[in-house]
Design an enzyme around this catalytic site. Sequence first.
Site, PDB file in Angstrom:
ATOM      1  N   ASP A 107       0.829  -1.251  -0.019  1.00  0.00           N
ATOM      2  CA  ASP A 107      -0.159   0.157   0.116  1.00  0.00           C
ATOM      3  C   ASP A 107       0.994   1.278   0.016  1.00  0.00           C
ATOM      4  O   ASP A 107       2.055   1.353  -0.063  1.00  0.00           O
ATOM      5  CB  ASP A 107      -0.820  -0.166   1.309  1.00  0.00           C
ATOM      6  CG  ASP A 107      -2.198   0.960   1.074  1.00  0.00           C
ATOM      7  OD1 ASP A 107      -2.482   1.364  -0.120  1.00  0.00           O
ATOM      8  OD2 ASP A 107      -2.955   0.784   2.199  1.00  0.00           O
ATOM      9  N   HIS A 108       0.236   2.514   0.055  1.00  0.00           N
ATOM     10  CA  HIS A 108       0.860   3.747   0.071  1.00  0.00           C
ATOM     11  C   HIS A 108       2.419   3.844   0.558  1.00  0.00           C
ATOM     12  O   HIS A 108       2.775   3.228   1.532  1.00  0.00           O
ATOM     13  CB  HIS A 108       0.212   4.708   1.096  1.00  0.00           C
ATOM     14  CG  HIS A 108      -1.045   5.024   0.756  1.00  0.00           C
ATOM     15  ND1 HIS A 108      -1.523   6.152  -0.184  1.00  0.00           N
ATOM     16  CD2 HIS A 108      -2.108   4.400   0.894  1.00  0.00           C
ATOM     17  CE1 HIS A 108      -2.736   6.241  -0.275  1.00  0.00           C
ATOM     18  NE2 HIS A 108      -3.233   5.262   0.463  1.00  0.00           N
ATOM     19  N   ASP A 142       3.008   6.493  -3.714  1.00  0.00           N
ATOM     20  CA  ASP A 142       1.989   7.759  -3.353  1.00  0.00           C
ATOM     21  C   ASP A 142       3.026   8.887  -3.434  1.00  0.00           C
ATOM     22  O   ASP A 142       3.255   9.296  -2.369  1.00  0.00           O
ATOM     23  CB  ASP A 142       1.341   7.314  -1.903  1.00  0.00           C
ATOM     24  CG  ASP A 142       0.410   8.704  -1.751  1.00  0.00           C
ATOM     25  OD1 ASP A 142       0.305   9.384  -2.835  1.00  0.00           O
ATOM     26  OD2 ASP A 142      -0.536   8.566  -0.858  1.00  0.00           O
ATOM     27  N   GLU A 172      -0.765   7.324  -7.497  1.00  0.00           N
ATOM     28  CA  GLU A 172      -1.817   8.205  -6.816  1.00  0.00           C
ATOM     29  C   GLU A 172      -1.572   9.554  -7.465  1.00  0.00           C
ATOM     30  O   GLU A 172      -0.517  10.102  -7.577  1.00  0.00           O
ATOM     31  CB  GLU A 172      -1.718   8.302  -5.509  1.00  0.00           C
ATOM     32  CG  GLU A 172      -2.657   9.176  -5.087  1.00  0.00           C
ATOM     33  CD  GLU A 172      -3.397   8.771  -3.361  1.00  0.00           C
ATOM     34  OE1 GLU A 172      -3.099   7.622  -3.246  1.00  0.00           O
ATOM     35  OE2 GLU A 172      -3.622   9.715  -2.875  1.00  0.00           O
ATOM     36  N   GLU A 180      -4.617   8.157   7.281  1.00  0.00           N
ATOM     37  CA  GLU A 180      -4.498   6.584   7.557  1.00  0.00           C
ATOM     38  C   GLU A 180      -3.073   6.483   7.859  1.00  0.00           C
ATOM     39  O   GLU A 180      -2.295   7.236   7.097  1.00  0.00           O
ATOM     40  CB  GLU A 180      -5.010   5.806   6.371  1.00  0.00           C
ATOM     41  CG  GLU A 180      -4.746   4.272   6.516  1.00  0.00           C
ATOM     42  CD  GLU A 180      -5.495   3.658   5.536  1.00  0.00           C
ATOM     43  OE1 GLU A 180      -6.670   2.997   5.665  1.00  0.00           O
ATOM     44  OE2 GLU A 180      -4.989   3.513   4.199  1.00  0.00           O
ATOM     45  N   HIS A 223      -9.951   8.514   3.422  1.00  0.00           N
ATOM     46  CA  HIS A 223      -9.444   7.329   4.221  1.00  0.00           C
ATOM     47  C   HIS A 223     -10.115   7.627   5.507  1.00  0.00           C
ATOM     48  O   HIS A 223     -10.258   8.593   6.204  1.00  0.00           O
ATOM     49  CB  HIS A 223      -7.814   7.292   4.466  1.00  0.00           C
ATOM     50  CG  HIS A 223      -7.192   7.213   3.482  1.00  0.00           C
ATOM     51  ND1 HIS A 223      -6.100   7.754   3.120  1.00  0.00           N
ATOM     52  CD2 HIS A 223      -7.322   6.015   2.499  1.00  0.00           C
ATOM     53  CE1 HIS A 223      -5.457   7.118   2.080  1.00  0.00           C
ATOM     54  NE2 HIS A 223      -6.262   5.969   1.776  1.00  0.00           N
ATOM     55  N   HIS A 262      -9.500   4.288  -3.342  1.00  0.00           N
ATOM     56  CA  HIS A 262      -9.143   4.198  -1.736  1.00  0.00           C
ATOM     57  C   HIS A 262     -10.138   5.109  -1.079  1.00  0.00           C
ATOM     58  O   HIS A 262     -10.879   5.716  -1.289  1.00  0.00           O
ATOM     59  CB  HIS A 262      -7.783   5.093  -1.728  1.00  0.00           C
ATOM     60  CG  HIS A 262      -6.584   4.475  -2.404  1.00  0.00           C
ATOM     61  ND1 HIS A 262      -5.404   4.370  -1.282  1.00  0.00           N
ATOM     62  CD2 HIS A 262      -6.191   4.120  -3.518  1.00  0.00           C
ATOM     63  CE1 HIS A 262      -4.449   3.865  -2.175  1.00  0.00           C
ATOM     64  NE2 HIS A 262      -4.954   3.368  -3.284  1.00  0.00           N
ATOM     65  N   GLY A 263      -9.953   4.619   0.099  1.00  0.00           N
ATOM     66  CA  GLY A 263     -10.740   5.014   1.241  1.00  0.00           C
ATOM     67  C   GLY A 263     -12.470   4.318   0.993  1.00  0.00           C
ATOM     68  O   GLY A 263     -13.321   5.171   0.883  1.00  0.00           O
ATOM     69  N   GLY A 264     -12.343   3.214   0.753  1.00  0.00           N
ATOM     70  CA  GLY A 264     -13.889   2.624   0.359  1.00  0.00           C
ATOM     71  C   GLY A 264     -14.637   2.284   1.701  1.00  0.00           C
ATOM     72  O   GLY A 264     -15.992   2.458   1.700  1.00  0.00           O
ATOM     73  N   SER A 265     -14.072   2.497   2.924  1.00  0.00           N
ATOM     74  CA  SER A 265     -14.816   2.368   4.109  1.00  0.00           C
ATOM     75  C   SER A 265     -15.735   3.260   4.233  1.00  0.00           C
ATOM     76  O   SER A 265     -15.621   4.460   4.017  1.00  0.00           O
ATOM     77  CB  SER A 265     -13.884   2.315   5.474  1.00  0.00           C
ATOM     78  OG  SER A 265     -12.910   1.124   5.249  1.00  0.00           O
ATOM     79  N   ASN A 284      -9.816  -0.414  -1.909  1.00  0.00           N
ATOM     80  CA  ASN A 284      -9.174  -0.212  -0.710  1.00  0.00           C
ATOM     81  C   ASN A 284     -10.049  -0.354   0.531  1.00  0.00           C
ATOM     82  O   ASN A 284     -10.854   0.573   0.469  1.00  0.00           O
ATOM     83  CB  ASN A 284      -8.055   0.609  -0.162  1.00  0.00           C
ATOM     84  CG  ASN A 284      -6.791   0.401  -1.236  1.00  0.00           C
ATOM     85  OD1 ASN A 284      -7.032  -0.484  -2.260  1.00  0.00           O
ATOM     86  ND2 ASN A 284      -5.886   1.025  -1.079  1.00  0.00           N
ATOM     87  N   ASP A 286     -10.113  -0.725   4.749  1.00  0.00           N
ATOM     88  CA  ASP A 286      -9.258  -0.982   6.097  1.00  0.00           C
ATOM     89  C   ASP A 286      -9.972  -0.798   7.218  1.00  0.00           C
ATOM     90  O   ASP A 286     -10.317  -1.660   8.043  1.00  0.00           O
ATOM     91  CB  ASP A 286      -8.141  -0.046   6.022  1.00  0.00           C
ATOM     92  CG  ASP A 286      -7.022  -0.376   7.016  1.00  0.00           C
ATOM     93  OD1 ASP A 286      -6.955  -1.466   7.643  1.00  0.00           O
ATOM     94  OD2 ASP A 286      -6.028   0.255   7.173  1.00  0.00           O
TER      95      ASP A 286
END
Length: 358
Positions: A107-108, A142, A172, A180, A223, A262-265, A284, A286
């Site tokens: 990741d990043h 990133d 990115e 995050e 995120h 990114h930041g799917g939560s 993503n 998390d």
Amino acid sequence: MANLKLSPGVITGNALKELFAYCKEARAALPAVNVIGSDSANAAMAAAKEAKAPIIIQLSHTGAQFYGGKTLDNSAQAASIMGAVAGAHHVRTLAKTYGVPVVLHTDHCAKKILPWVDGVIAHSEDYFARTGEPLFSSHMLDLSEEPLEHNLEICRKYLSRIAKMKMTLEIELGVTGGEEDGVDNSGVAHDKLYTSPADVLRAFDVLDPVGSFTVAASFGNTHGVYAPGNVKLKPTILRDSQNAVRTQRKTGKDEPVSFVFHGGSGSTPEEIKEAVSYGVVKMNIDTDTQWAFTQPIKKFMDDKGAYLQSQLGNPEGPEKPNKKYIDPRGWLHLGEKGMTARLVQAFKDLGSFGKFDF
Ligand SMILES: [Zn+2]
């Protein structure tokens, strides 16, 4: 369309490119989950088995460090490098036993920790020399804090190195909001939270001749999970970027770019579905899986509190043993099951549940 046929084990090289192409055609994306040890890695593989779909298992810089152990010295990135390598070998050892295909990713990686990814790539090169395939499937850089041309120049350099092993690079463009892994972008100006189609076109021109790449584009995604209303999600930026590349570069493909969300939560199923319809192949997740792991453990600790005060003695009698409540396997497995269930839900939201044969 017919389901894509895959073999259990780690997916690398052309097979990964074909997987992303299929995802775009099938309007499906895969969850990419951050793991921090064998428990979460196993929970992820169990989810892939249940969902009949490949899963992307990724290690962040600090997640890899934790995988290696928090007591290790990380001043020269040793813990983050070897933790990532250990995580990759763990997944490689067990993926076929679970009977699931896995994409292995980091990741990043910001500019100041590039020596981390340098070290991990060196391990892939060594593994490639021995086996003909890289240890990892792909890496993310990133450099979104850098000016665009500088970002792309560094990415081009790294892609030309890993393309020799047919690896994919995730880049990115624009800044993902929120916080995050110790990176806090919650104060970034709103216009920086949106990628421009012109930037995506420029990235395509620089990277497409070099190798396989995916783009984490910013369309108001953040995120972590926050109260709604702060930033507006604009997935149409992804559609407009695909249009720009398709019409100006005559690629012959409806969706020439593979996007990463990114930041799917915390995203709604409708937002996810719209983003996937514009060529998102990876989302993503998390914070939601952290919550799914921790929540059942909290419930267990609350419900069984009277059995966890001492090794002997509980409401059933002063000499009753508490061993079966104390054993961490009992409550860790509850966490694993919670995480697996959340990931199975993610496969459904992303349209990839049951779309594969293996
Ligand atoms: Zn991210």
